[in-house]
Structures are given as C-alpha cells and as structure tokens.
Scaffold this motif. Sequence first.
Motif, PDB file in Angstrom:
ATOM      1  N   ASN A   1       0.784  -1.400   0.001  1.00  0.00           N
ATOM      2  CA  ASN A   1       0.065  -0.093   0.023  1.00  0.00           C
ATOM      3  C   ASN A   1       0.849   1.276   0.017  1.00  0.00           C
ATOM      4  O   ASN A   1       1.730   1.274   0.666  1.00  0.00           O
ATOM      5  CB  ASN A   1      -0.871  -0.033   1.381  1.00  0.00           C
ATOM      6  N   LEU A   2       0.167   2.330  -0.568  1.00  0.00           N
ATOM      7  CA  LEU A   2       0.934   3.693  -0.680  1.00  0.00           C
ATOM      8  C   LEU A   2      -0.331   4.383   0.130  1.00  0.00           C
ATOM      9  O   LEU A   2      -1.229   4.294  -0.495  1.00  0.00           O
ATOM     10  CB  LEU A   2       1.393   4.079  -1.951  1.00  0.00           C
ATOM     11  N   THR A   3       0.040   5.628   0.725  1.00  0.00           N
ATOM     12  CA  THR A   3      -0.791   6.416   1.252  1.00  0.00           C
ATOM     13  C   THR A   3      -1.995   5.759   1.966  1.00  0.00           C
ATOM     14  O   THR A   3      -3.041   6.125   1.535  1.00  0.00           O
ATOM     15  CB  THR A   3      -1.448   7.328   0.183  1.00  0.00           C
ATOM     16  N   ALA A   4      -1.636   4.889   2.885  1.00  0.00           N
ATOM     17  CA  ALA A   4      -2.665   4.208   3.689  1.00  0.00           C
ATOM     18  C   ALA A   4      -3.602   3.295   2.811  1.00  0.00           C
ATOM     19  O   ALA A   4      -4.799   3.087   3.199  1.00  0.00           O
ATOM     20  CB  ALA A   4      -3.439   5.155   4.413  1.00  0.00           C
ATOM     21  N   GLY A   5      -3.423   2.911   1.548  1.00  0.00           N
ATOM     22  CA  GLY A   5      -4.039   2.181   0.875  1.00  0.00           C
ATOM     23  C   GLY A   5      -4.932   2.562  -0.235  1.00  0.00           C
ATOM     24  O   GLY A   5      -5.797   2.024  -0.741  1.00  0.00           O
ATOM     25  N   VAL A   6      -4.770   4.026  -0.134  1.00  0.00           N
ATOM     26  CA  VAL A   6      -5.661   4.778  -1.311  1.00  0.00           C
ATOM     27  C   VAL A   6      -4.845   4.409  -2.744  1.00  0.00           C
ATOM     28  O   VAL A   6      -5.726   4.232  -3.456  1.00  0.00           O
ATOM     29  CB  VAL A   6      -5.398   6.248  -1.009  1.00  0.00           C
ATOM     30  N   VAL A   7      -3.864   3.943  -2.748  1.00  0.00           N
ATOM     31  CA  VAL A   7      -2.923   3.549  -3.822  1.00  0.00           C
ATOM     32  C   VAL A   7      -2.282   2.164  -3.469  1.00  0.00           C
ATOM     33  O   VAL A   7      -1.848   2.118  -2.399  1.00  0.00           O
ATOM     34  CB  VAL A   7      -2.160   4.619  -4.350  1.00  0.00           C
ATOM     35  N   ALA A   8      -2.269   1.155  -4.305  1.00  0.00           N
ATOM     36  CA  ALA A   8      -1.579   0.118  -4.200  1.00  0.00           C
ATOM     37  C   ALA A   8      -0.658  -0.144  -5.264  1.00  0.00           C
ATOM     38  O   ALA A   8      -0.982   0.013  -6.505  1.00  0.00           O
ATOM     39  CB  ALA A   8      -2.498  -1.095  -3.830  1.00  0.00           C
ATOM     40  N   LEU A   9       0.775  -0.657  -5.075  1.00  0.00           N
ATOM     41  CA  LEU A   9       1.761  -0.896  -6.073  1.00  0.00           C
ATOM     42  C   LEU A   9       1.787  -2.682  -6.185  1.00  0.00           C
ATOM     43  O   LEU A   9       2.006  -2.993  -5.148  1.00  0.00           O
ATOM     44  CB  LEU A   9       3.056  -0.463  -5.616  1.00  0.00           C
ATOM     45  N   HIS A  10       1.400  -2.965  -7.397  1.00  0.00           N
ATOM     46  CA  HIS A  10       1.370  -4.350  -7.518  1.00  0.00           C
ATOM     47  C   HIS A  10       2.754  -4.923  -8.340  1.00  0.00           C
ATOM     48  O   HIS A  10       2.939  -4.202  -9.319  1.00  0.00           O
ATOM     49  CB  HIS A  10       0.354  -4.860  -8.240  1.00  0.00           C
ATOM     50  N   ARG A  11       3.122  -5.967  -8.050  1.00  0.00           N
ATOM     51  CA  ARG A  11       4.547  -6.453  -8.941  1.00  0.00           C
ATOM     52  C   ARG A  11       4.177  -7.813  -9.177  1.00  0.00           C
ATOM     53  O   ARG A  11       3.579  -8.661  -8.621  1.00  0.00           O
ATOM     54  CB  ARG A  11       5.507  -6.346  -8.122  1.00  0.00           C
ATOM     55  N   GLY A  12       4.712  -8.410 -10.577  1.00  0.00           N
ATOM     56  CA  GLY A  12       4.909  -9.709 -10.901  1.00  0.00           C
ATOM     57  C   GLY A  12       5.891  -9.824 -11.976  1.00  0.00           C
ATOM     58  O   GLY A  12       6.529  -9.129 -12.285  1.00  0.00           O
ATOM     59  N   ARG A  13       6.126 -11.057 -12.161  1.00  0.00           N
ATOM     60  CA  ARG A  13       7.320 -11.478 -12.962  1.00  0.00           C
ATOM     61  C   ARG A  13       6.730 -12.572 -13.882  1.00  0.00           C
ATOM     62  O   ARG A  13       5.852 -13.456 -13.653  1.00  0.00           O
ATOM     63  CB  ARG A  13       8.347 -12.268 -12.292  1.00  0.00           C
ATOM     64  N   LYS A  14       7.123 -12.562 -15.331  1.00  0.00           N
ATOM     65  CA  LYS A  14       7.040 -13.528 -16.229  1.00  0.00           C
ATOM     66  C   LYS A  14       7.963 -14.489 -15.894  1.00  0.00           C
ATOM     67  O   LYS A  14       9.079 -14.449 -15.823  1.00  0.00           O
ATOM     68  CB  LYS A  14       7.088 -12.902 -17.668  1.00  0.00           C
TER      69      LYS A  14
END
Length: 251
Positions: free
Chosen positions: A211-224
């Motif tokens: 989470n960023l800014t208390a969950g107002v925004v979320a940063l998601h990651r993944g790999r092929k």
Amino acid sequence: MNKQPGEVADMFDGVAKHYDRTNNVLSAGNAPIWRFATVRAIDPQPGERILDIAAGTGTSSVALTKTGATVVAFDFSPGMVAEGRRRHPELEFIEGDAEHLPFGDDEFDAVTISFGLRNINDPKAALAEMYRVLKPGGRLVICEFSKPPRAVLRAGYNAYLSYVMPIVAGATSSNTAAYDYLAESIRAWPDQGELSRWIRGVGFTRVAWRNLTAGVVALHRGRKPEDATVLASVAKRKKSATTRSIPVQAQ
C-alpha cells in the motif's frame, strides 16, 4: 460507469492539456511520491526496453529514462499522445488499445501501467497482453487506486471522492465530467487481493503488492516466469481456456 472505450478516450482527450496539474492537486501532492515509488519498483536499467501503458502526457515515461532505459509511451487517447509528443519530442509515443498491444512476443524487459488499468474495458485481457510482450523474467509493475484497509479511512476516502474531488476538479480541470468518471471508476475497482488474483491468473509469478498512502493507492508487482516448463504450462492452460470459450456450432 457504462462507458464505451471511445467515450473514455474522448474524456481524456478533453483533459490532456491540464491533466498533470489537476492530478497533482487532486492527489494532495502525492502524485510525485507515487511516481517515485513506481520507478523504484520497476528499477529501470541502462539498455532495457520498457513499455509504459496509459502513459498520458509522458510524465511517468520521462522518469523511467533517467537511468538510460529506452521507454515506449503508450496511450489510447489521441489527445494525450499529441500533448505528450509536444512536451517530450525525445520520447516514442504510440496510440493504441492495451487489449491488443501492437508488439511482438517477448519484446520488453518491463511493462508498467499507472492509474490506467481501471480505464480498460477488459483489464484481464490487457494483463494477458502485458504478459505476452514481456521477455521471460520480465517485470510487471502496476500502480493503481485501491481500497484503504481500515474502515475509517475508507469512509473518509469515499467522502473525499463524493464531495471534495468534484469541487477541486471544477476549479482546476477543463472537463469535470472526466473526474466524475474517475471517482466512479475508483469505487467500482476491486481491492488489492482481487487484483493480485487477476495478475496471477494470466500467468505471472512472484506476485506481491504494498500500500501507498494508507491504501488509497497500491503498488502491484509480478514476474513473467523464466523457466521453460512453467512458460509452457501457462501457454497450455491459456490455450485450453480459449478452446473452452469458443462456442460449438450446431450442425
């Protein structure tokens, strides 16, 4: 929301000129912080080729070039692309549909999209396309509005979307209807866990979010995946799913 892709593109065409300024105001100054976190998560390296989807006017794309990576700025709005080309003639801008990316398989070292996945008619199809154009081992980073996990924060955020955002957008934007749509799309968007399941569902591994800014925004990651066996398994599963979805014609 019930808006067609062309209608959404038209709305973004209408806000292109003042888009970055309005976003900075509406985010209460958090937009540069979210962009910095996204760039750090992507970790662009010299010589890499990166696809920035929903690049808008290219603000995020320029930030990714600072370490020597080559960035393709991609957006579905002709107005955004035109404004981006005017501001950043050094960047390559391409207009198109994220559900049908005009690139070959395994072309990019990283693919990123910030605050744009919500605006795609079929986000799962777009995620599958991102998987396709990534090289094995390639990185996916998504920065998107999300759901604050604490009830009191969710209530406050919903109040902001309902009462504060329309006032601010009216004072700073040339197209307030576009920001009415923004608020509606945020409310309708799934939470962090559901989006993570979508990302895994198209084949990505090492999927995580913060989470960023208390969950107002979320940063998601993944790999092929890099492993050939895993890649083949994903391809077989997708082919099987496609075959099942094709209706059988009566004889």
